[in-house]
Design a protein around this motif. Structure first.
Motif, PDB file in Angstrom:
ATOM      1  N   LYS A  23      -6.598  16.523  13.717  1.00  0.00           N
ATOM      2  CA  LYS A  23      -5.409  16.325  14.552  1.00  0.00           C
ATOM      3  C   LYS A  23      -5.114  14.853  14.823  1.00  0.00           C
ATOM      4  O   LYS A  23      -4.161  14.541  15.521  1.00  0.00           O
ATOM      5  N   ASP A  24      -5.911  13.953  14.280  1.00  0.00           N
ATOM      6  CA  ASP A  24      -5.721  12.516  14.481  1.00  0.00           C
ATOM      7  C   ASP A  24      -4.642  12.018  13.520  1.00  0.00           C
ATOM      8  O   ASP A  24      -4.920  11.447  12.468  1.00  0.00           O
ATOM      9  N   TRP A  25      -3.380  12.271  13.876  1.00  0.00           N
ATOM     10  CA  TRP A  25      -2.264  11.946  12.981  1.00  0.00           C
ATOM     11  C   TRP A  25      -2.196  10.454  12.689  1.00  0.00           C
ATOM     12  O   TRP A  25      -1.904  10.049  11.566  1.00  0.00           O
ATOM     13  N   HIS A  51     -11.162   3.558  12.065  1.00  0.00           N
ATOM     14  CA  HIS A  51     -10.951   4.706  11.190  1.00  0.00           C
ATOM     15  C   HIS A  51     -12.079   4.899  10.176  1.00  0.00           C
ATOM     16  O   HIS A  51     -11.986   5.770   9.323  1.00  0.00           O
ATOM     17  N   ALA A  52     -13.140   4.122  10.273  1.00  0.00           N
ATOM     18  CA  ALA A  52     -14.237   4.214   9.302  1.00  0.00           C
ATOM     19  C   ALA A  52     -14.903   5.580   9.334  1.00  0.00           C
ATOM     20  O   ALA A  52     -15.218   6.147   8.285  1.00  0.00           O
ATOM     21  N   GLY A  53     -15.122   6.151  10.503  1.00  0.00           N
ATOM     22  CA  GLY A  53     -15.736   7.471  10.597  1.00  0.00           C
ATOM     23  C   GLY A  53     -14.872   8.544   9.965  1.00  0.00           C
ATOM     24  O   GLY A  53     -15.370   9.415   9.252  1.00  0.00           O
ATOM     25  N   THR A 106      -2.656   9.136   8.929  1.00  0.00           N
ATOM     26  CA  THR A 106      -1.571   8.344   8.340  1.00  0.00           C
ATOM     27  C   THR A 106      -2.106   7.012   7.845  1.00  0.00           C
ATOM     28  O   THR A 106      -1.768   6.560   6.746  1.00  0.00           O
ATOM     29  N   HIS A 107      -2.948   6.387   8.647  1.00  0.00           N
ATOM     30  CA  HIS A 107      -3.548   5.108   8.250  1.00  0.00           C
ATOM     31  C   HIS A 107      -4.349   5.257   6.962  1.00  0.00           C
ATOM     32  O   HIS A 107      -4.254   4.430   6.059  1.00  0.00           O
ATOM     33  N   LEU A 108      -5.148   6.330   6.864  1.00  0.00           N
ATOM     34  CA  LEU A 108      -5.948   6.559   5.665  1.00  0.00           C
ATOM     35  C   LEU A 108      -5.071   6.790   4.435  1.00  0.00           C
ATOM     36  O   LEU A 108      -5.371   6.313   3.340  1.00  0.00           O
ATOM     37  N   LEU A 109      -3.984   7.520   4.604  1.00  0.00           N
ATOM     38  CA  LEU A 109      -3.091   7.784   3.479  1.00  0.00           C
ATOM     39  C   LEU A 109      -2.370   6.529   3.001  1.00  0.00           C
ATOM     40  O   LEU A 109      -2.085   6.383   1.811  1.00  0.00           O
ATOM     41  N   LEU A 110      -2.075   5.631   3.931  1.00  0.00           N
ATOM     42  CA  LEU A 110      -1.348   4.416   3.580  1.00  0.00           C
ATOM     43  C   LEU A 110      -2.260   3.262   3.191  1.00  0.00           C
ATOM     44  O   LEU A 110      -1.787   2.237   2.697  1.00  0.00           O
ATOM     45  N   GLU A 111      -3.556   3.442   3.396  1.00  0.00           N
ATOM     46  CA  GLU A 111      -4.525   2.394   3.099  1.00  0.00           C
ATOM     47  C   GLU A 111      -4.578   2.127   1.591  1.00  0.00           C
ATOM     48  O   GLU A 111      -4.545   3.049   0.789  1.00  0.00           O
TER      49      GLU A 111
END
Length: 67
Positions: A49-51, A10-12, A55-60
């Motif tokens: 569209k990469d849900w 998810h770094a990009g 989601t991962h970014l929001l919860l990070e």
């Protein structure tokens, strides 16, 4: 998937959204957020569209200052 691989995957997306947010804040186009999303839909739809990734970014957890 291990946490290290998950971060790399998810770094990009993370970099893209950080730059996008910086642009949005600095440009002071807050009244036109819908237009920004519409214009990005043509060129960045896969990221938008990469849900799972979003989601991962929001919860990070926020990185500690200085890291």
């Amino acid at each position: 998937m291990s946490p290290g691989k998950e971060k790399g995957r998810h770094a990009g997306s993370r970099d893209f959204f950080r730059q996008l947010l910086a642009f949005f804040i600095e440009s002071e186009l807050h009244e036109h957020a819908a237009y920004l999303v519409d214009s990005l839909w043509d060129c960045a739809a896969p990221l938008l569209k990469d849900w799972d990734g979003l989601t991962h970014l929001l919860l990070e957890e926020s990185p500690e200052e200085g890291e």
